[in-house]
Write a protein that holds these residues in place. Structure first.
Motif, short mmCIF file in Angstrom:
data_model
loop_
_atom_site.label_atom_id
_atom_site.label_comp_id
_atom_site.label_asym_id
_atom_site.label_seq_id
_atom_site.Cartn_x
_atom_site.Cartn_y
_atom_site.Cartn_z
N UNK A 64 1.11 -1.10 0.15
CA UNK A 64 -0.17 0.16 -0.22
C UNK A 64 1.09 1.04 0.10
N UNK A 65 2.08 0.90 0.10
CA UNK A 65 2.95 2.58 0.06
C UNK A 65 4.25 1.51 -0.78
N UNK A 66 5.22 2.73 -1.27
CA UNK A 66 6.23 2.86 -1.72
C UNK A 66 6.91 4.49 -1.82
N UNK A 67 8.24 3.75 -1.02
CA UNK A 67 9.08 5.12 -1.76
C UNK A 67 10.32 4.42 -2.92
N UNK A 68 10.75 4.58 -3.75
CA UNK A 68 12.10 4.95 -4.57
C UNK A 68 12.85 5.96 -3.94
N UNK A 69 14.28 5.12 -4.09
CA UNK A 69 15.52 6.27 -3.73
C UNK A 69 17.15 5.51 -3.70
N UNK A 70 17.82 6.87 -4.03
CA UNK A 70 19.23 6.07 -4.05
C UNK A 70 19.91 7.49 -3.58
N UNK A 71 20.78 7.03 -3.53
CA UNK A 71 22.32 7.80 -2.12
C UNK A 71 22.66 8.71 -4.10
N UNK A 72 22.25 9.78 -4.28
CA UNK A 72 23.60 10.22 -5.68
C UNK A 72 24.78 10.00 -5.51
N UNK A 73 25.25 9.26 -6.69
CA UNK A 73 26.91 9.53 -6.29
C UNK A 73 27.71 11.20 -6.57
N UNK A 74 28.61 11.16 -5.68
CA UNK A 74 29.15 11.47 -5.26
C UNK A 74 29.10 13.01 -4.14
N UNK A 75 27.67 12.78 -3.99
CA UNK A 75 26.98 14.12 -2.55
C UNK A 75 26.71 12.71 -1.49
N UNK A 76 26.16 13.91 -0.82
CA UNK A 76 26.10 13.37 0.64
C UNK A 76 24.57 13.87 0.49
N UNK A 77 23.77 13.25 -0.63
CA UNK A 77 22.21 13.23 -0.49
C UNK A 77 21.50 12.28 -0.73
N UNK A 78 20.74 11.91 -0.69
CA UNK A 78 19.29 10.59 -0.52
C UNK A 78 18.92 11.47 -1.49
N UNK A 79 18.67 10.90 -2.93
CA UNK A 79 17.14 10.94 -3.69
C UNK A 79 15.95 9.91 -3.46
N UNK A 80 14.68 10.97 -3.41
CA UNK A 80 13.78 10.07 -3.50
C UNK A 80 12.83 10.71 -4.63
N UNK A 81 12.73 9.28 -5.13
CA UNK A 81 12.48 9.47 -6.61
C UNK A 81 10.48 9.68 -6.71
N UNK A 82 9.94 8.42 -6.39
CA UNK A 82 8.53 8.47 -5.88
C UNK A 82 8.05 8.07 -4.49
N UNK A 83 7.32 8.54 -4.45
CA UNK A 83 6.47 8.60 -3.32
C UNK A 83 4.90 8.30 -3.43
N UNK A 85 1.04 6.06 -2.16
CA UNK A 85 0.63 5.59 -1.18
C UNK A 85 -0.73 5.57 -1.98
N UNK A 86 -1.51 3.95 -1.34
CA UNK A 86 -2.62 3.70 -2.07
C UNK A 86 -3.92 4.23 -0.96
N UNK A 87 -4.50 4.66 -2.46
CA UNK A 87 -5.74 5.27 -1.74
C UNK A 87 -6.38 4.95 -0.15
N UNK A 88 -6.50 3.24 -0.52
CA UNK A 88 -6.71 2.38 0.92
C UNK A 88 -5.75 3.10 2.34
N UNK A 89 -4.76 3.88 2.24
CA UNK A 89 -4.03 3.85 2.75
C UNK A 89 -4.09 5.29 3.31
N UNK A 90 -3.85 5.85 2.70
CA UNK A 90 -4.51 7.83 3.03
C UNK A 90 -4.77 7.96 4.73
#
Length: 176
Positions: A64-83, A85-90
């Motif tokens: 019912x929920x998903x976050x895709x992400x990755x650490x950005x190469x050569x940076x101290x940052x976590x990138x969140x691509x998509x979030x 949340x299913x309508x039934x879990x909002x």
């Protein structure tokens, strides 16, 4: 008139995805407009190769929920691509819970910033990330990043790079 019975929802369980989750993740994203639909294969690769920086939420056996992400190469940052949340879990605060789960993982301990891109008209995403920044005591800034004409040949709205400063690890644990 009889009062309808209230059936309590179970609490979503957060975990790292596995490759077998790819199809269910793809289905979830397709049900969460205005998210861009990627190929099922892209979601399979994310769930498999990037599992340490992705989160799924399961409730009653369903994703019912998903976050895709990755650490950005050569940076101290976590990138969140998509979030997603299913309508039934909002309404459960699931987006914020998944973000907290993700930034508190050992795999994200080097991140001093969380970054994501959001189109100007995506009110739900702006609301989530502003609320998240307030919750953790982080500063939020944004600027146009992937521009409609320059990067998308006019076929997609400009994506703003949103950057949230992440507090020290001990403070993040308290915010969770």
């Amino acid at each position: 008139m009889p009062t309808p019975s209230i059936v309590p929802r179970s609490t979503p369980r957060l975990r790292k995805p596995v490759a077998e989750d790819g199809a269910a993740i793809w289905d979830l994203i397709r049900s969460c407009e205005p998210l861009d639909e990627n190929s099922m294969y892209a979601n399979l690769i994310q769930a498999d190769h990037f599992r340490d920086t992705c989160v799924v939420a399961e409730m009653d056996g369903d994703i019912v929920g998903w976050i895709s992400g990755h650490m950005i190469p050569s940076e101290d940052a976590l990138f969140v691509w998509q979030v997603a949340v299913s309508p039934k879990a909002r309404g459960l605060g699931l987006g914020k819970s998944m973000l907290l789960n993700l930034i508190n993982r050992d795999e994200a301990k080097e991140a001093a910033q969380l970054k994501t891109t959001i189109t100007e008209d995506n009110d739900a995403s702006w609301g989530l990330f502003r609320s998240f920044a307030r919750h953790i005591g982080g500063d939020l800034a944004d600027e146009p990043y992937f521009e409609q004409d320059t990067h998308f040949d006019g076929a997609h709205d400009t994506e703003h790079m949103v950057t949230i400063t992440l507090p020290q690890r001990a403070e993040l644990k308290r915010a969770a």
